[in-house]
Write an enzyme that holds these catalytic residues in place. Structure first.
Site, PDB file in Angstrom:
ATOM      1  N   HIS B  37       0.659  -1.321  -0.138  1.00 18.73           N
ATOM      2  CA  HIS B  37       0.083  -0.089   0.075  1.00 18.73           C
ATOM      3  C   HIS B  37       0.805   1.345  -0.135  1.00 18.73           C
ATOM      4  CE1 HIS B  37       0.309  -0.082   4.737  1.00 18.73           C
ATOM      5  NE2 HIS B  37       0.336   1.159   4.377  1.00 18.73           N
ATOM      6  N   ASP B  66      -0.227  -7.528   1.388  1.00 21.67           N
ATOM      7  CA  ASP B  66       0.488  -6.234   1.583  1.00 21.67           C
ATOM      8  C   ASP B  66       1.984  -6.025   1.584  1.00 21.67           C
ATOM      9  OD1 ASP B  66       0.389  -3.526   1.825  1.00 21.67           O
ATOM     10  OD2 ASP B  66      -0.910  -3.291   3.771  1.00 21.67           O
ATOM     11  N   SER B 137       4.706   2.731   7.825  1.00 14.27           N
ATOM     12  CA  SER B 137       4.016   1.405   6.911  1.00 14.27           C
ATOM     13  C   SER B 137       5.215   0.961   6.014  1.00 14.27           C
ATOM     14  CB  SER B 137       2.913   1.840   5.935  1.00 14.27           C
ATOM     15  OG  SER B 137       1.794   1.605   6.456  1.00 14.27           O
TER      16      SER B 137
END
Lengths: 85, 258
Positions: B37, B66, B137
């Site tokens: 992402h 992911d 992230s």
């Protein structure tokens, strides 16, 4: 009975039955774990408050029509609410 | 060099022309691991801890896991990769990333739990009380020995969730993902009651219905599904409307309760 809110594929809300008291009103009405309760007395139910509204002390012993979805098929059963232990 | 400095040097910023995330040098040859992402844009660049940057290209991308593997000319000291299966709740962990643009920011916490967030879910998240924010992230989660044991991916209920290093290793090695049914279930005395079905999941294709009761434990279901890869199908015992049935689940084909 133990109930959990669910969303059906047709967009309706309902409550899936997770547990049934042996010899209780739900068992006597022939309900099974996994049945999805969608209406009581013709009124949609989507959370436990909706169900409680139909199970007050004044409803004890009075048969009420419950609409359920069982295995994807709609059917009606008659439940006689009992007194809370 | 201190343990934390080593971790910071193995952490990069990943920019996609739209936003910033983090990434980790997986080896000394320019392999960078990040979250899928993080790389939604087209113009990918990797910026090292020393401020040097280089373009990057996507080698592998798996949006369901992911995870993404990038390749860059930038040479970044690789992280030491740990065995996430050895992790235990209570262990001290460090997270490094670029929260809100603060490159190489470090936060510390403890492992809260390791496992799925709900019964029947597939992902074994490493759940830690580290303070994560947008920009973390794709960054690393390391144990007290300075070994990478996870890739920080999201925040839920105040906990940081990381994909385990062993899952990242399987992704990089191209190992097939475990088969998942794609249902939300609640345990009952009769079995696992289906209360939610994911769109386009194996369960939806197999015509699993809300209210079906899977007559197995979550562990038995995992084993049954694992058998699909070897046998091509799995038979799951269910109760539907109080009647016992068997649901045959095929990979990629339709199935019906019999």
């Amino acid at each position: 009975v133990g109930l959990h809110p669910v969303s059906l594929p047709d967009g309706r809300g309902g409550l899936v039955i997770l547990s049934i008291e042996p010899e209780g009103p739900a068992a006597k009405a022939g309900l099974f774990v996994g049945d999805v309760l969608v209406a009581i007395g013709g009124e949609p139910v989507s959370d436990t408050d909706d169900v409680q509204a139909h199970l007050g002390a004044d409803r004890v012993g009075k048969p009420v029509e419950a609409a359920i979805v069982r295995g994807g098929a709609a059917l009606n059963v008659t439940v006689v609410p009992g007194e809370r232990a | 060099m201190s343990l934390i400095e080593r971790l910071r040097k193995s952490t990069v910023q990943v920019t996609d022309g739209r936003g910033h995330g983090a990434g980790v040098a997986w080896d000394a040859d320019g392999a960078i691991v990040t979250n899928a992402h993080v790389i939604r844009g087209r113009s990918l660049r990797v910026i090292g801890a020393d401020g040097q940057s280089a373009p990057a290209r996507i080698v592998k991308h798996d949006s369901e896991r992911d995870l993404a593997l990038l390749e860059t000319e930038l040479r970044v000291p690789p992280a030491s990769i740990g065995d996430s299966s050895a992790l235990r709740p209570g262990e001290i962990v460090f997270a490094v990333g670029n929260p809100r643009g603060h490159a190489g920011a470090v936060t510390m916490g403890t492992i809260h739990a390791i496992g799925p967030l709900q019964l029947g879910a597939r992902t074994n998240w490493i759940q830690a009380d580290v303070h994560l924010a947008p920009g973390n992230s794709g960054g690393l989660l390391a144990n007290a020995a300075g070994e990478l044991i996870g890739i920080n991916t999201m925040v839920m209920n105040g906990l940081g969730l990381a994909i385990s290093s062993n899952e990242v290793r399987r992704f990089i090695n191209g190992e097939v993902e475990r088969v998942r049914l794609g249902v939300e279930m609640i345990p009952s005395r009769e079995g696992l009651v289906v209360v939610g079905i994911e769109h386009a999941s194996l369960a939806e294709r197999a015509h699993v219905l809300i209210g079906d009761v899977l007559r197995c434990t979550a562990g038995e279901l995992r084993d049954l599904l694992a058998g699909i890869q070897q046998n091509g199908s799995a038979d799951i015992p269910i109760l539907r409307g109080g009647k016992a049935k068997t649901l045959r689940v095929h990979l990629g084909t339709e199935a019906r309760a019999a």
